[in-house]
Design an enzyme around this catalytic site. Structure first.
Site, PDB file in Angstrom:
ATOM      1  N   ASN A   9       0.879  -1.177   0.000  1.00 65.46           N
ATOM      2  CA  ASN A   9       0.000   0.000   0.000  1.00 65.46           C
ATOM      3  C   ASN A   9       0.911   1.220   0.000  1.00 65.46           C
ATOM      4  O   ASN A   9       1.482   1.568   1.037  1.00 65.46           O
ATOM      5  CB  ASN A   9      -0.897  -0.034   1.244  1.00 65.46           C
ATOM      6  CG  ASN A   9      -1.732   1.223   1.382  1.00 65.46           C
ATOM      7  OD1 ASN A   9      -1.758   2.066   0.489  1.00 65.46           O
ATOM      8  ND2 ASN A   9      -2.414   1.361   2.508  1.00 65.46           N
ATOM      9  N   TRP A  10       1.031   1.828  -1.170  1.00 69.23           N
ATOM     10  CA  TRP A  10       1.961   2.965  -1.284  1.00 69.23           C
ATOM     11  C   TRP A  10       1.438   4.205  -0.564  1.00 69.23           C
ATOM     12  O   TRP A  10       2.172   5.157  -0.370  1.00 69.23           O
ATOM     13  CB  TRP A  10       2.177   3.308  -2.761  1.00 69.23           C
ATOM     14  CG  TRP A  10       3.027   2.335  -3.527  1.00 69.23           C
ATOM     15  CD1 TRP A  10       3.487   1.106  -3.095  1.00 69.23           C
ATOM     16  CD2 TRP A  10       3.534   2.502  -4.856  1.00 69.23           C
ATOM     17  NE1 TRP A  10       4.238   0.513  -4.088  1.00 69.23           N
ATOM     18  CE2 TRP A  10       4.285   1.346  -5.175  1.00 69.23           C
ATOM     19  CE3 TRP A  10       3.412   3.514  -5.810  1.00 69.23           C
ATOM     20  CZ2 TRP A  10       4.918   1.187  -6.414  1.00 69.23           C
ATOM     21  CZ3 TRP A  10       4.048   3.356  -7.045  1.00 69.23           C
ATOM     22  CH2 TRP A  10       4.799   2.201  -7.333  1.00 69.23           C
ATOM     23  N   LYS A  11       0.168   4.220  -0.229  1.00 68.48           N
ATOM     24  CA  LYS A  11      -0.461   5.420   0.352  1.00 68.48           C
ATOM     25  C   LYS A  11      -0.207   6.618  -0.585  1.00 68.48           C
ATOM     26  O   LYS A  11      -0.092   6.424  -1.794  1.00 68.48           O
ATOM     27  CB  LYS A  11       0.019   5.636   1.787  1.00 68.48           C
ATOM     28  CG  LYS A  11      -0.143   4.343   2.627  1.00 68.48           C
ATOM     29  CD  LYS A  11      -0.013   4.534   4.092  1.00 68.48           C
ATOM     30  CE  LYS A  11      -0.210   3.175   4.798  1.00 68.48           C
ATOM     31  NZ  LYS A  11      -0.180   3.268   6.238  1.00 68.48           N
ATOM     32  N   HIS A  93      -9.517   1.095   4.923  1.00 71.56           N
ATOM     33  CA  HIS A  93      -8.252   1.322   5.624  1.00 71.56           C
ATOM     34  C   HIS A  93      -8.497   2.275   6.798  1.00 71.56           C
ATOM     35  O   HIS A  93      -9.303   3.208   6.688  1.00 71.56           O
ATOM     36  CB  HIS A  93      -7.210   1.906   4.665  1.00 71.56           C
ATOM     37  CG  HIS A  93      -5.833   1.882   5.253  1.00 71.56           C
ATOM     38  ND1 HIS A  93      -5.420   2.811   6.163  1.00 71.56           N
ATOM     39  CD2 HIS A  93      -4.814   1.014   5.095  1.00 71.56           C
ATOM     40  CE1 HIS A  93      -4.175   2.518   6.539  1.00 71.56           C
ATOM     41  NE2 HIS A  93      -3.786   1.433   5.903  1.00 71.56           N
ATOM     42  N   GLU A  95      -6.911   4.696   7.881  1.00 70.38           N
ATOM     43  CA  GLU A  95      -6.704   6.117   7.569  1.00 70.38           C
ATOM     44  C   GLU A  95      -7.942   6.706   6.907  1.00 70.38           C
ATOM     45  O   GLU A  95      -8.298   7.862   7.134  1.00 70.38           O
ATOM     46  CB  GLU A  95      -5.446   6.277   6.692  1.00 70.38           C
ATOM     47  CG  GLU A  95      -4.184   6.025   7.507  1.00 70.38           C
ATOM     48  CD  GLU A  95      -3.003   5.484   6.731  1.00 70.38           C
ATOM     49  OE1 GLU A  95      -3.002   5.544   5.485  1.00 70.38           O
ATOM     50  OE2 GLU A  95      -2.069   4.982   7.389  1.00 70.38           O
ATOM     51  N   GLU A 165      -5.384  -4.877  10.582  1.00 63.48           N
ATOM     52  CA  GLU A 165      -4.385  -3.826  10.751  1.00 63.48           C
ATOM     53  C   GLU A 165      -4.668  -3.071  12.053  1.00 63.48           C
ATOM     54  O   GLU A 165      -5.503  -2.142  12.056  1.00 63.48           O
ATOM     55  CB  GLU A 165      -4.429  -2.845   9.583  1.00 63.48           C
ATOM     56  CG  GLU A 165      -4.063  -3.457   8.243  1.00 63.48           C
ATOM     57  CD  GLU A 165      -3.442  -2.429   7.297  1.00 63.48           C
ATOM     58  OE1 GLU A 165      -2.452  -2.765   6.652  1.00 63.48           O
ATOM     59  OE2 GLU A 165      -3.930  -1.286   7.243  1.00 63.48           O
ATOM     60  N   GLY A 171       2.549   2.327  10.722  1.00 65.55           N
ATOM     61  CA  GLY A 171       3.494   3.426  10.564  1.00 65.55           C
ATOM     62  C   GLY A 171       4.224   3.787  11.842  1.00 65.55           C
ATOM     63  O   GLY A 171       4.862   4.838  11.920  1.00 65.55           O
ATOM     64  N   SER A 209       3.508  -2.213  10.321  1.00 63.71           N
ATOM     65  CA  SER A 209       4.955  -2.279  10.573  1.00 63.71           C
ATOM     66  C   SER A 209       5.559  -3.640  10.228  1.00 63.71           C
ATOM     67  O   SER A 209       6.440  -4.133  10.948  1.00 63.71           O
ATOM     68  CB  SER A 209       5.265  -1.888  12.029  1.00 63.71           C
ATOM     69  OG  SER A 209       4.860  -0.547  12.270  1.00 63.71           O
ATOM     70  N   GLY A 230       2.901  -1.165   4.249  1.00 66.51           N
ATOM     71  CA  GLY A 230       2.932   0.261   3.982  1.00 66.51           C
ATOM     72  C   GLY A 230       4.343   0.726   3.655  1.00 66.51           C
ATOM     73  O   GLY A 230       4.841   0.541   2.542  1.00 66.51           O
ATOM     74  N   GLY A 231       5.013   1.298   4.632  1.00 65.05           N
ATOM     75  CA  GLY A 231       6.314   1.926   4.408  1.00 65.05           C
ATOM     76  C   GLY A 231       7.321   1.041   3.672  1.00 65.05           C
ATOM     77  O   GLY A 231       8.011   1.507   2.755  1.00 65.05           O
TER      78      GLY A 231
HETATM   79  O1  LIG Z   1      -1.246   0.742   6.759  1.00 65.13           O
HETATM   80  C1  LIG Z   1      -0.510  -0.163   6.407  1.00 65.13           C
HETATM   81  C2  LIG Z   1      -0.792  -0.930   5.176  1.00 65.13           C
HETATM   82  O2  LIG Z   1      -2.062  -0.680   4.695  1.00 65.13           O
HETATM   83  C3  LIG Z   1       0.677  -0.519   7.172  1.00 65.13           C
HETATM   84  O3  LIG Z   1       1.571   0.534   7.096  1.00 65.13           O
HETATM   85  P1  LIG Z   1       3.079   0.326   7.662  1.00 65.13           P
HETATM   86  O4  LIG Z   1       3.589  -0.968   7.055  1.00 65.13           O
HETATM   87  O5  LIG Z   1       3.813   1.539   7.174  1.00 65.13           O
HETATM   88  O6  LIG Z   1       2.964   0.222   9.148  1.00 65.13           O
END
Ligand SMILES: O=C(CO)COP(=O)(O)O
Length: 251
Positions: A9-11, A93, A95, A165, A171, A209, A230-231
């Site tokens: 997930n590149w966000k 998600h 967010e 999640e 994050g 994470s 994510g990251g």
């Molecule tokens: O929100 C995430 C994937 O959708 C997880 O993000 P991180 O891997 O950066 O913690």
């Protein structure tokens, strides 16, 4: 046990130049022996589709409109995503729930819209730290799951991917422990078994994470069928290492 899936997930990250480098490195990773996907920002779907064509990496979006077509300024429909080669759409998600006021029922309608266009919705659920600390984790997750099942109907749950999640692990560099992940994934599997004949084949991903250093341990946990990353999905070597960890856990 379903085959493992690793989705990045590149966000809201990327640029044409940065994506070209990242996608090129991912494409040269070869067949990773596991299903993998990248969920990129909408404007880059065409770029990612063109660069990943012929590779084993599938394409996804990070959201989808609950509506099919019409006067919905700013929305992107599931049909449009399908036309751009998407296989997956993340819905719900945390967010989007927290920052864009998406409620449980909206998440269900988005999952339904994705399925109607033959996309696979990746339905995210998870508790906040305050909810975990007050012992509400499973009540929150069941409420989120029930809302989705209420819109979709139990019979199509077998076409959905779920992602656990925990909000406090996203994050933060602080992954949930293998024990915490196993407990919640076991509960989600049990919830699926109450509703769906193919419950054991429905992928349940863990996100929060996930890094190359903890992926093997997390993917070895019972009922963890891959990850939503994510990251680490923005760093080609890290994402490829996580995909390889999933492949190893599968074999
Ligand atoms: O929100 C995430 C994937 O959708 C997880 O993000 P991180 O891997 O950066 O913690």
């Amino acid at each position: 046990m379903p085959n493992k899936l690793v989705a990045g997930n590149w966000k809201m990250h990327g640029s044409l130049a940065a994506n070209a480098a990242l996608l090129g490195e991912l494409a040269s990773g070869g067949d990773l022996g596991v299903a993998c996907a990248v969920c990129v920002p909408y404007p880059y779907l065409g770029q990612a589709r063109d660069r990943l064509d012929g590779t084993a990496i599938a394409l996804g979006a990070q959201d989808v409109s609950e509506f099919g077509e019409g006067a919905y300024t700013g929305e992107v429909s599931a049909g449009m995503l399908a036309e751009f080669g998407c296989r997956y759409a993340i819905v719900g998600h945390s967010e989007r729930r927290a920052l864009f006021a998406e409620d449980d029922a909206t998440v269900g309608r988005k999952a339904a819209a994705a399925l109607a266009a033959r996309l696979v919705p990746i339905v995210c659920v998870g508790e906040t730290l305050a909810e975990r600390e007050s012992g509400e984790t499973m009540a929150v997750i069941r409420r989120q799951l029930d809302a989705v099942a209420g819109v979709l109907g139990d019979e199509v749950l077998g076409s959905v991917v779920f992602a656990y999640e925990p909000v406090w692990a996203i994050g933060t560099g602080r992954s949930a422990s293998a024990g915490q992940v196993g407990e919640v994934h076991g509960e989600i599997r049990g919830w699926l078994r109450e509703r769906c004949a193919v419950a054991d084949l429905v992928p349940i991903l863990y996100g929060g994470s996930v890094k190359p250093g903890n992926a093997a341990e997390l993917f070895a946990v019972e009922n963890v069928d891959g990850g939503l990353i994510g990251g680490a999905s923005l760093v080609a070597n890290d994402f490829l290492a996580i995909c390889r960890a999933a492949a190893n856990a599968q074999s």
